[in-house]
Design a protein around this motif. Structure first.
Motif, short mmCIF file in Angstrom:
data_model
loop_
_atom_site.label_atom_id
_atom_site.label_comp_id
_atom_site.label_asym_id
_atom_site.label_seq_id
_atom_site.Cartn_x
_atom_site.Cartn_y
_atom_site.Cartn_z
N ILE A 155 12.10 6.03 0.43
CA ILE A 155 11.38 6.17 1.70
C ILE A 155 10.16 5.26 1.67
O ILE A 155 9.31 5.36 0.79
N PHE A 156 10.08 4.36 2.66
CA PHE A 156 8.94 3.44 2.77
C PHE A 156 7.87 3.97 3.70
O PHE A 156 6.69 3.61 3.56
N ALA A 157 8.25 4.81 4.64
CA ALA A 157 7.27 5.41 5.55
C ALA A 157 7.85 6.69 6.11
O ALA A 157 9.06 6.80 6.31
N VAL A 158 6.97 7.66 6.35
CA VAL A 158 7.39 8.91 6.99
C VAL A 158 6.18 9.50 7.70
O VAL A 158 5.06 9.48 7.17
N TYR A 213 14.07 9.08 -3.03
CA TYR A 213 12.82 9.85 -3.10
C TYR A 213 11.81 9.34 -2.08
O TYR A 213 11.96 8.29 -1.48
N GLY A 214 10.74 10.13 -1.94
CA GLY A 214 9.64 9.75 -1.06
C GLY A 214 8.44 10.61 -1.37
O GLY A 214 8.46 11.43 -2.29
N PRO A 215 7.37 10.47 -0.60
CA PRO A 215 6.17 11.28 -0.84
C PRO A 215 6.39 12.74 -0.46
O PRO A 215 7.31 13.08 0.28
N TRP A 247 11.43 5.96 7.41
CA TRP A 247 12.01 4.63 7.27
C TRP A 247 12.30 4.41 5.78
O TRP A 247 11.43 4.58 4.95
N TYR A 248 13.55 4.06 5.48
CA TYR A 248 13.98 3.95 4.09
C TYR A 248 14.70 2.62 3.86
O TYR A 248 15.19 1.98 4.81
N SER A 249 14.78 2.22 2.60
CA SER A 249 15.45 0.97 2.26
C SER A 249 16.53 1.22 1.21
O SER A 249 16.25 1.76 0.13
N GLU A 250 17.75 0.81 1.53
CA GLU A 250 18.85 0.92 0.58
C GLU A 250 18.75 -0.11 -0.54
O GLU A 250 19.48 -0.04 -1.53
N TYR A 262 1.45 4.97 -1.68
CA TYR A 262 1.51 5.18 -0.23
C TYR A 262 0.10 5.29 0.35
O TYR A 262 -0.72 6.06 -0.17
N ASP A 263 -0.14 4.56 1.40
CA ASP A 263 -1.31 4.83 2.23
C ASP A 263 -1.06 6.15 2.94
O ASP A 263 0.04 6.39 3.47
N TYR A 264 -2.04 7.02 2.92
CA TYR A 264 -1.90 8.34 3.55
C TYR A 264 -3.00 8.52 4.59
O TYR A 264 -4.19 8.37 4.28
#
Length: 283
Positions: free
Chosen positions: A200-203, A188-190, A179-182, A48-50
């Motif tokens: 999760i692709f972005a939050v 999971y996510g960061p 933003w998530y992808s099924e 992830y870019d943070y």
């Protein structure tokens, strides 16, 4: 203030209790292997870019880094990419019996890029997190996670070439949009973000103080360990006290340095300034 802190670091130990660097001469402490608590082996690695703002009142100034999410069978882990690279470098140089100056020069280059300071592991079955907060002193707390009350919302987006759906929730005194992808069956996510029907692709929070955006994903052919650093200098405290310690460091960085046992020379009459305080969670 950052420059002043870097100057102060030249007079403090590499870690609390270690041999000090003598400015007028002497030797660096020898390289020691990183002490670790290993929880699992990761089969999937997500990048992830943070981006975050140290100062919530400065809309133009961003700090940008790279975060890694490691997914294993029983645990997930999340850490700063450059911090993990520095720790791997440390161990490589230790086993190769390299001189400590090599770690100092190469390691500092990596540590300059460290932006995410909340390494953690989560027991996926018990939903228990162990979170470290890295600062002048590193603290660690254990937390039973309650399921996030996600609201699945209208709207879609394309992130890293993948179509994603929208969700919102409240956490830590902030409102968040994810933003998530099924298509990727991993809930999971960061950081502590999880529980959606897909990866999760972005939050980001709605005020854009902390923003995570997926920029890479790989299935590992060689598993990587999911771990936390476990040396004796990490203070294990309650979640409340961990956040209090983080706030106290921002309010009085010089006092925090002195509490580590560091020897710090400050010009007479010079006052230290407070550091910006804009943590990922406000409460």
């Amino acid at each position: 203030m950052k420059k002043a802190l870097l100057t102060l670091l030249a007079t403090v130990p590499l870690m609390a209790g270690a041999q000090k660097i003598e400015i007028g001469g002497g030797e660096l402490p020898p390289i020691e292997p990183i002490e670790k608590s290993v929880y699992d082996s990761a089969k999937v690695k997500v990048y992830y870019d943070y981006a975050y703002r140290k100062d919530s009142t400065d809309m133009e100034k961003w700090e940008k880094g790279q975060v890694i999410l490691l997914v294993g069978d029983s645990y997930t882990g999340c850490a700063d990419y450059y911090q993990m690279e520095e720790e791997a470098l440390n161990d490589t140089l230790y086993y190769e019996k390299r001189p400590p100056m090599e770690l100092l020069t190469k390691g500092m280059e990596l540590l300059r890029n460290v932006k995410y300071k909340y390494p953690l592991v989560i027991d996926n079955e018990k939903n228990v997190a162990r979170v470290q907060m890295k600062g002048i002193t590193t603290v660690e707390y254990k937390q039973q996670l309650e399921p996030l009350a996600w609201t699945l919302a209208e709207g879609d987006s394309v992130i890293a070439g993948v179509k994603c759906k929208k969700a919102t929730c409240s956490m830590g005194g902030r409102e968040w949009v994810a933003w998530y992808s099924e298509e990727y069956n991993m809930p999971y996510g960061p950081y502590l973000f999880r529980g959606l029907p897909g990866l999760i692709f972005a939050v980001s929070d709605t005020r854009n103080n902390h923003v995570f955006t997926l920029n890479g994903l790989e299935t590992l052919t060689k598993p990587e360990v999911i771990y936390l650093v476990a040396n004796k200098n990490i203070l294990k405290v309650s979640r409340k006290d961990a956040f209090k310690a983080q706030r106290n460091e921002a309010d009085d960085p010089l006092g925090a340095f002195k509490m580590t046992g560091a020897t710090i020379a400050v010009p007479e009459g010079k006052k230290t300034q407070k550091l910006p305080y804009n943590p990922i969670e406000l409460e």
